[in-house]
Design an enzyme around this catalytic site. Structure first.
Site, PDB file in Angstrom:
ATOM      1  N   LYS A  44      42.707  40.381  46.440  1.00 53.27           N
ATOM      2  CA  LYS A  44      42.019  41.683  46.393  1.00 53.27           C
ATOM      3  C   LYS A  44      40.536  41.620  46.777  1.00 53.27           C
ATOM      4  O   LYS A  44      40.015  42.569  47.347  1.00 53.27           O
ATOM      5  CB  LYS A  44      42.158  42.311  45.001  1.00 53.27           C
ATOM      6  CG  LYS A  44      43.542  42.869  44.724  1.00 53.27           C
ATOM      7  CD  LYS A  44      43.548  43.574  43.382  1.00 53.27           C
ATOM      8  CE  LYS A  44      44.901  44.187  43.111  1.00 53.27           C
ATOM      9  NZ  LYS A  44      44.921  44.954  41.860  1.00 53.27           N
TER      10      LYS A  44
ATOM     11  N   LEU B  95      46.683  49.320  29.560  1.00 54.66           N
ATOM     12  CA  LEU B  95      47.115  49.120  30.951  1.00 54.66           C
ATOM     13  C   LEU B  95      48.389  48.300  31.058  1.00 54.66           C
ATOM     14  O   LEU B  95      49.025  48.262  32.104  1.00 54.66           O
ATOM     15  CB  LEU B  95      46.007  48.472  31.795  1.00 54.66           C
ATOM     16  CG  LEU B  95      44.707  49.244  31.936  1.00 54.66           C
ATOM     17  CD1 LEU B  95      43.871  48.657  33.070  1.00 54.66           C
ATOM     18  CD2 LEU B  95      44.912  50.728  32.168  1.00 54.66           C
TER      19      LEU B  95
ATOM     20  N   GLY C   5      39.314  42.019  36.444  1.00 55.54           N
ATOM     21  CA  GLY C   5      39.509  42.855  37.630  1.00 55.54           C
ATOM     22  C   GLY C   5      39.971  44.274  37.307  1.00 55.54           C
ATOM     23  O   GLY C   5      39.480  45.250  37.882  1.00 55.54           O
TER      24      GLY C   5
ATOM     25  N   ASP D 225      43.582  51.529  42.508  1.00 56.93           N
ATOM     26  CA  ASP D 225      43.832  51.197  41.098  1.00 56.93           C
ATOM     27  C   ASP D 225      43.055  52.143  40.178  1.00 56.93           C
ATOM     28  O   ASP D 225      43.621  52.747  39.264  1.00 56.93           O
ATOM     29  CB  ASP D 225      43.412  49.756  40.798  1.00 56.93           C
ATOM     30  CG  ASP D 225      44.378  48.743  41.399  1.00 56.93           C
ATOM     31  OD1 ASP D 225      45.570  49.059  41.538  1.00 56.93           O
ATOM     32  OD2 ASP D 225      43.927  47.634  41.735  1.00 56.93           O
TER      33      ASP D 225
HETATM   34  P1  ATR Z   1      42.856  41.433  35.178  1.00 61.49           P
HETATM   35  O1  ATR Z   1      42.604  41.230  36.639  1.00 61.49           O
HETATM   36  O2  ATR Z   1      44.255  41.878  34.854  1.00 61.49           O
HETATM   37  O3  ATR Z   1      41.837  42.307  34.564  1.00 61.49           O
HETATM   38  P2  ATR Z   1      41.533  39.045  34.283  1.00 61.49           P
HETATM   39  O4  ATR Z   1      40.533  39.201  35.369  1.00 61.49           O
HETATM   40  O5  ATR Z   1      42.098  37.694  33.991  1.00 61.49           O
HETATM   41  O6  ATR Z   1      42.782  39.979  34.508  1.00 61.49           O
HETATM   42  O7  ATR Z   1      40.878  39.643  32.927  1.00 61.49           O
HETATM   43  C1  ATR Z   1      41.509  39.583  31.711  1.00 61.49           C
HETATM   44  C2  ATR Z   1      40.609  40.206  30.651  1.00 61.49           C
HETATM   45  O8  ATR Z   1      41.310  40.209  29.416  1.00 61.49           O
HETATM   46  C3  ATR Z   1      39.321  39.446  30.404  1.00 61.49           C
HETATM   47  O9  ATR Z   1      38.313  40.361  30.079  1.00 61.49           O
HETATM   48  C4  ATR Z   1      39.669  38.566  29.196  1.00 61.49           C
HETATM   49  O10 ATR Z   1      38.575  38.231  28.381  1.00 61.49           O
HETATM   50  P3  ATR Z   1      37.574  37.021  28.760  1.00 61.49           P
HETATM   51  O11 ATR Z   1      36.646  37.577  29.791  1.00 61.49           O
HETATM   52  O12 ATR Z   1      36.879  36.693  27.479  1.00 61.49           O
HETATM   53  O13 ATR Z   1      38.452  35.908  29.265  1.00 61.49           O
HETATM   54  C5  ATR Z   1      40.587  39.494  28.437  1.00 61.49           C
HETATM   55  N1  ATR Z   1      41.516  38.768  27.572  1.00 61.49           N
HETATM   56  C6  ATR Z   1      42.545  37.976  27.955  1.00 61.49           C
HETATM   57  N2  ATR Z   1      43.203  37.509  26.879  1.00 61.49           N
HETATM   58  C7  ATR Z   1      42.565  38.017  25.783  1.00 61.49           C
HETATM   59  C8  ATR Z   1      42.762  37.905  24.378  1.00 61.49           C
HETATM   60  N3  ATR Z   1      43.759  37.181  23.874  1.00 61.49           N
HETATM   61  N4  ATR Z   1      41.924  38.578  23.561  1.00 61.49           N
HETATM   62  C9  ATR Z   1      40.916  39.322  24.052  1.00 61.49           C
HETATM   63  N5  ATR Z   1      40.686  39.460  25.379  1.00 61.49           N
HETATM   64  C10 ATR Z   1      41.491  38.830  26.226  1.00 61.49           C
END
Ligand code: ATR
Length: 294
Positions: free
Chosen positions: A76, A234, A140, A112
């Site tokens: 992306k 989401l 993202g 999106d």
């Molecule tokens: P996407 O593209 O689907 O948004 P991503 O870029 O991997 O996926 O982002 C995932 C988000 O979910 C991040 O903000 C992550 O927090 P961190 O920045 O601290 O890594 C958050 N996230 C993932 N697992 C989590 C959990 N168990 N508890 C709280 N936040 C979580």
């Protein structure tokens, strides 16, 4: 008869998904069902493309005059330098999920965020203008949703993330580009509690609660939720996540992530075909595909 089939094939408009992996994507069933419903001679294919082959894949879109494509992980952001133009949202979000081939000119869109907004309007009758909103997560998906909510004129925007510095970086970028007064906060219960009472919308963009790990603590503690909120997750598998279950119990309105998946596709379909998308059959195709995947 054979001749007819050949003529038809020669005129088929091709679209597809570039990503890695792509085999579990529901976009092919959703789009192909929509083309069929409108009797269009179009086809949507999944294309597994490794990172180091993206430039060649985009050159292929030009060379074969392919009508358009969607992009998913990991392409992306990386696709940006290969395109001719970007829509305002794609430029702000810094990511493209839809390419439109306009007579050889490749335009990058991001449907999106727009898809999320349309699901808010169509499925929850919620207009974010002048509303107070909390986005949970700073990856993202959060980026697309937060920029789009800022574009839609929210009055207050908060981003809460486990890693606070990522939330800070995102909100600073939004504040700079759109002059929205946003703030980053930590996911601690105390910080959330300070804000939660006055909010209109909470959007969880994290994967917490996603199949197969559905039995987990929701990212927002249940006792902070209240009946004046719209709580949106989401995650679309399951459609009712643990967060939405507790939100319902608290009397809040809820919105599943299926709508964002659906409407990002609806908008891409409309960009490629110039026709109104058959939303109902697209939703049914997604729901059927989801059942198959679980
Ligand atoms: P996407 O593209 O689907 O948004 P991503 O870029 O991997 O996926 O982002 C995932 C988000 O979910 C991040 O903000 C992550 O927090 P961190 O920045 O601290 O890594 C958050 N996230 C993932 N697992 C989590 C959990 N168990 N508890 C709280 N936040 C979580």
């Amino acid at each position: 008869m054979e001749q007819l089939a050949e003529t038809k094939l020669a005129n088929t408009e091709i679209t597809g998904l570039l990503g890695d992996p792509v085999e579990h994507s529901l976009s092919p069933v959703m789009h192909n069902r929509a083309f069929q419903e409108l009797g269009l001679n179009n086809l949507y294919l999944p294309w597994a493309v490794k990172e180091d082959k993206l430039a060649q894949a985009v050159a292929g879109i030009r060379g074969l005059d392919i009508k358009g494509a969607n992009l998913t992980i990991p392409h992306k952001q990386q696709v940006l330098p290969h395109l001719d133009e970007l829509s305002e949202e794609a430029r702000l979000i810094g990511a493209v999920n839809t390419i439109e081939n306009q007579a050889g000119k490749l335009i990058g869109h991001n449907t999106d965020g727009r898809g999320y907004l349309r699901s808010l309007q169509e499925e929850a009758d919620f207009n974010p203008a002048a509303k107070k909103v909390l986005v949970v997560g700073a990856g993202g998906a959060a980026r697309a949703v937060a920029f789009q909510l800022a574009l839609a004129g929210v009055s207050e925007l908060y981003i809460a993330n486990r890693t606070v510095k990522k939330a800070k970086a995102l909100i600073e970028e939004i504040n700079k580009q759109l002059e929205v007064t946003g703030k980053a906060i930590s996911l601690s219960k105390e910080r959330l509690a300070e804000k939660m009472e006055r909010l209109d919308l909470v959007v969880d963009t994290t994967p917490v609660g996603m199949y197969p790990q559905t039995e987990v603590e929701p990212v927002i503690p249940a006792d902070l939720l209240h009946s004046d909120l719209l709580v949106s997750d989401l995650v679309y598998n399951p459609q009712e996540t643990v967060l939405l279950q507790v939100a319902k119990k608290k009397g809040a309105a809820t919105l599943s992530g299926l709508g964002m998946l659906l409407y990002q596709g609806v908008i891409a379909f409309e960009i490629w075909t110039g026709k109104k998308a058959p939303v109902k059959v697209m939703r049914e195709a997604l729901e059927k595909g989801l059942k198959r995947n679980t």
